[in-house]
Every structure is written in C-alpha cells, then in structure tokens.
Scaffold this active site. Structure first.
Site, PDB file in Angstrom:
ATOM      1  N   TYR A 106      54.062  46.805  47.605  1.00 35.71           N
ATOM      2  CA  TYR A 106      53.504  45.559  48.137  1.00 35.71           C
ATOM      3  C   TYR A 106      53.775  44.395  47.191  1.00 35.71           C
ATOM      4  O   TYR A 106      54.410  43.418  47.559  1.00 35.71           O
ATOM      5  CB  TYR A 106      52.006  45.731  48.334  1.00 35.71           C
ATOM      6  N   ARG A 113      39.519  48.335  52.280  1.00 31.04           N
ATOM      7  CA  ARG A 113      39.245  47.310  51.272  1.00 31.04           C
ATOM      8  C   ARG A 113      37.748  47.258  50.980  1.00 31.04           C
ATOM      9  O   ARG A 113      36.922  47.787  51.725  1.00 31.04           O
ATOM     10  CB  ARG A 113      39.762  45.955  51.733  1.00 31.04           C
ATOM     11  N   GLN A 172      35.302  45.548  37.297  1.00 28.35           N
ATOM     12  CA  GLN A 172      36.438  44.709  37.676  1.00 28.35           C
ATOM     13  C   GLN A 172      35.952  43.591  38.606  1.00 28.35           C
ATOM     14  O   GLN A 172      34.936  43.761  39.286  1.00 28.35           O
ATOM     15  CB  GLN A 172      37.552  45.558  38.327  1.00 28.35           C
ATOM     16  N   THR A 173      36.655  42.477  38.601  1.00 29.01           N
ATOM     17  CA  THR A 173      36.187  41.323  39.391  1.00 29.01           C
ATOM     18  C   THR A 173      37.167  40.960  40.501  1.00 29.01           C
ATOM     19  O   THR A 173      38.370  41.223  40.406  1.00 29.01           O
ATOM     20  CB  THR A 173      35.993  40.066  38.512  1.00 29.01           C
ATOM     21  N   ARG A 174      36.604  40.347  41.542  1.00 31.71           N
ATOM     22  CA  ARG A 174      37.393  39.734  42.615  1.00 31.71           C
ATOM     23  C   ARG A 174      36.685  38.441  43.026  1.00 31.71           C
ATOM     24  O   ARG A 174      35.488  38.284  42.802  1.00 31.71           O
ATOM     25  CB  ARG A 174      37.496  40.655  43.841  1.00 31.71           C
TER      26      ARG A 174
HETATM   27  N1  UDP Z   1      36.870  48.965  45.577  1.00 32.22           N
HETATM   28  C1  UDP Z   1      35.736  49.740  45.366  1.00 32.22           C
HETATM   29  N2  UDP Z   1      35.283  50.503  46.401  1.00 32.22           N
HETATM   30  C2  UDP Z   1      35.892  50.544  47.620  1.00 32.22           C
HETATM   31  C3  UDP Z   1      37.052  49.754  47.827  1.00 32.22           C
HETATM   32  C4  UDP Z   1      37.513  48.983  46.779  1.00 32.22           C
HETATM   33  O1  UDP Z   1      35.145  49.728  44.282  1.00 32.22           O
HETATM   34  O2  UDP Z   1      35.403  51.285  48.495  1.00 32.22           O
HETATM   35  C5  UDP Z   1      37.352  48.118  44.466  1.00 32.22           C
HETATM   36  C6  UDP Z   1      38.817  48.297  44.103  1.00 32.22           C
HETATM   37  O3  UDP Z   1      38.958  49.326  43.139  1.00 32.22           O
HETATM   38  C7  UDP Z   1      39.164  46.935  43.563  1.00 32.22           C
HETATM   39  C8  UDP Z   1      38.281  45.976  44.358  1.00 32.22           C
HETATM   40  O4  UDP Z   1      37.261  46.776  44.908  1.00 32.22           O
HETATM   41  O5  UDP Z   1      38.827  46.831  42.208  1.00 32.22           O
HETATM   42  C9  UDP Z   1      39.008  45.270  45.478  1.00 32.22           C
HETATM   43  O6  UDP Z   1      39.730  46.234  46.198  1.00 32.22           O
HETATM   44  P1  UDP Z   1      40.448  45.931  47.576  1.00 32.22           P
HETATM   45  O7  UDP Z   1      41.011  47.234  48.047  1.00 32.22           O
HETATM   46  O8  UDP Z   1      39.539  45.217  48.498  1.00 32.22           O
HETATM   47  O9  UDP Z   1      41.635  44.936  47.264  1.00 32.22           O
HETATM   48  P2  UDP Z   1      42.495  44.538  45.965  1.00 32.22           P
HETATM   49  O10 UDP Z   1      41.868  43.296  45.468  1.00 32.22           O
HETATM   50  O11 UDP Z   1      42.430  45.638  44.947  1.00 32.22           O
HETATM   51  O12 UDP Z   1      43.856  44.348  46.496  1.00 32.22           O
END
Ligand code: UDP
Length: 343
Positions: free
Chosen positions: A169, A210, A233-235
C-alpha cells in the site's frame, strides 16, 4: 468551490468505497455529472443507493488497473448517443484502492496495481485523449511510514519499510505520487495530490478491520475492544465530511496544479484513549474487562498527526467536526441495517 462543479463531468474511481461514495454525493449536490467506477472488491453498491437515483450519475463496474480505454471507451461511446454532456471529462478523482491494513494485506497485488498501473493508465489515457482534464490522486499519510518527524509536513520524505507487510500500500502510493509528478513536470498536466490521514464516518465497512469500525462494533456488541500493543501509538482522526470538503477544495481551486496537500484533523489520540472514548459514549463506563490487549502488527506507525498549515493557507481548510460529534454520527450509522450490507 460549488461553482466549479456545476455542469462539470467528474469521473470518480473507487466510487462505491467509503470516501469515494461521499465524493460522488457531494459532487452531485454541487451540480456535477458523475461517472463512478469501481470493481467492488472492497467498495459496496449500497453506498451508491442515493446516487443511483440521480439522473446525473452513471456507474461502471470495472477494474481501473487495466488500460483505461479497455473499459472506458465503450462506456463513453454508449453514453455519447443519449448523453453527450457526460463524455467530456473535466476532472478525475482517483480514489480506487483497498485502504484498511487488513484489506490491502488481503489483496496486495490489486492494491499495488491500482495505485501504480491504475494511476499510470489513467494519466496516459488522459494525456492522449484529453490532456486538459484535471487529475487528483488520493495518496495517504502512510507514505510517511513510521515517521521520524512529528507532526508530518508535506516536505517530509517519510520512513517506509520497502518490503514490509504495509508496503504493498504505502510504496504503491509513493509510486503513484511519482507517476503524478512525471505527468505534471514532463507532460504539463494538471495533477494534484491529497495525502489523506486517518478518516472515519458512515459507510466504512463494519468488517474492514480499522480501529474505529472495530472498536465501535465491539462496544455495540458488548465485546472487549481489541487494543493492539500497549495502545500508546497515536492517530489523528478526521470526520469524512471535513475530509471531503478539503478534497473538493483542492480539486476545484485555481492555480493548484502540481500541489501535494495533507488533509486530516490534527487532534491526536492514543489508541487507548480512543478505546476509552468509544466505550464511554456507547456503554457509559470503562472497566478493565472492556479492553483486551493483542499483538502490535508489524510496521505499525508509532504516531501520526498531520501538519495542515499548507491546507489552511492554500485552501482555507479547517476541520469543523469534533471527535465526539463524528463518533456519535458514526456510531448511529453502525446501528443501521445498511451498515451490515456488504455488497
Ligand atoms: N488498532 C487497534 N485495534 C484494532 C484495530 C487497530 O489497536 O482493532 C490500532 C492499530 O494497531 C493502529 C491504529 O489502531 O495502531 C490504527 O489502525 P488502523 O488499522 O485504523 O489504521 P492505520 O492508521 O494503522 O493505517
């Protein structure tokens, strides 16, 4: 921005997807004619329920990784007979691609092809047949990989594992950007790139894996939320309506050819904070039993937050939806029957 779309023809790839279908609806609302293309590998026809009632919308089921003429020419020829206005395409929004980590890791070849060959084929076709058509490519914050610079600004080159589980990706999106750059510089085409940070809202697939579809659906079913790693970890999450407004501002603005712009909401949360907020909104309280900790997926970025100074200066963009408001709307969606339909 609305004036730009009135009477224009917009081709949207990935039209049945989460973001693509919202772009379809908004472009139609602004008075555009829209041709939506999707091969439905992750997109869902149900996302186009409203659009399919609109006389200004046409849907073509096709794989945009293939040479563009192979699926588009016949379709346009047929349209030309009854609907000639549809056949001069003013703008292409290239949004076709699996986007959730589990989805793109399940379809790695389709993912790297649609972002590389798909982008190349669309641009080559336009260059030959309609070089004045504007093109906007959906890139991603994933091109920054596990970023060493925080927050991420457009001039940061990123920190990507070229051969990791996410690379089908993120490296394909990087190559997609490279292809856009070539057509901008070498062939003087009007190409724009949006780097999309984590986005959520109605029409995400409940099974897409996600964080927010997982957490919301787990909380609605009284199951513990699956936090990967320690959840530190952050988003930074952007509500889809804000994102769509930003994309259409970038697509419609004058003098933006060649620009690459981050779009997202810079408010940053740890994964654990996200879990707590979702549980509080849905179930009113958080206990230790509400959460289970699992393995951290490989190459999972440790933090991510957009610097949106450029979007603010160039487009006047600012997110308007708070995380709580957006979550409430998304939760309401996941309570509907429509959210369970996977076609
Ligand atoms: N994540 C989590 N539990 C879940 C799904 C995702 O803890 O059931 C975490 C994942 O490891 C990442 C963050 O949430 O750190 C965002 O993951 P996502 O798959 O939404 O998208 P990414 O930002 O990684 O592309």
């Amino acid at each position: 921005m609305q004036a730009y779309f009135a009477n224009k023809t917009v081709l949207i790839t990935g039209a049945a997807g989460f973001i693509g279908s919202h772009l379809v609806d908004q472009a139609l609302a602004f008075g555009a004619r829209v041709i939506g293309v999707d091969n439905l590998i992750t997109g869902r026809r149900v996302n186009l329920t409203a659009a399919l009632q609109n006389p200004n919308f046409r849907f073509l089921e096709a794989n945009v990784s293939l040479p563009t003429a192979s699926y588009l020419d016949n379709f346009l020829d047929e349209l030309k007979l009854g609907e000639p206005a549809f056949t001069k395409i003013d703008l292409v929004l290239h949004f076709a691609s699996p986007a959730s980590p589990p989805a793109y890791q399940n379809s790695p070849v389709e993912t790297y092809l649609v972002n590389s060959s798909g982008t190349h084929n669309l641009l080559t076709y336009l260059q030959e047949k309609s070089p004045e058509t504007r093109f906007l490519f959906a890139s991603t914050s994933e091109i920054y990989g596990d970023p060493l610079v925080h927050p991420q600004k457009e001039d940061y080159f990123g920190n990507v594992n070229p051969n990791g589980e996410r690379s089908c990706y993120d490296e394909a999106k990087r190559l997609g950007e490279t292809i856009c750059g070539v057509f901008t510089r070498n062939y003087q085409m009007d190409v724009r790139i949006v780097r999309i940070f984590n986005t959520y809202g109605p029409r995400m697939r409940y099974d897409d894996g996600r964080i927010l579809p997982n957490f919301i659906n787990q909380a609605l079913q009284q199951q513990p939320l699956t936090v990967y790693g320690q959840g530190q970890q952050t988003r930074s999450y952007c509500y889809v309506d804000d994102l769509v407004r930003g994309i259409l501002l970038l697509a419609s603005g004058d003098g933006l050819e060649g620009q690459t712009v981050n779009l997202g909401n810079p408010e940053e949360f740890t994964v654990l904070e996200t879990a707590v907020l979702v549980q509080k909104i849905i179930n009113g309280q958080v206990t230790k039993e509400n959460v289970v900790f699992g393995d951290l997926p490989s190459d999972d970025p440790s933090r991510r937050k957009p610097d949106i100074t450029k979007a603010s200066e160039l487009l006047g963009f600012a997110p308007e939806t708070t995380f709580r408001q957006g979550l409430e709307r998304t939760i309401a969606y996941f309570k509907t029957e429509e959210s369970r339909i996977l076609e």
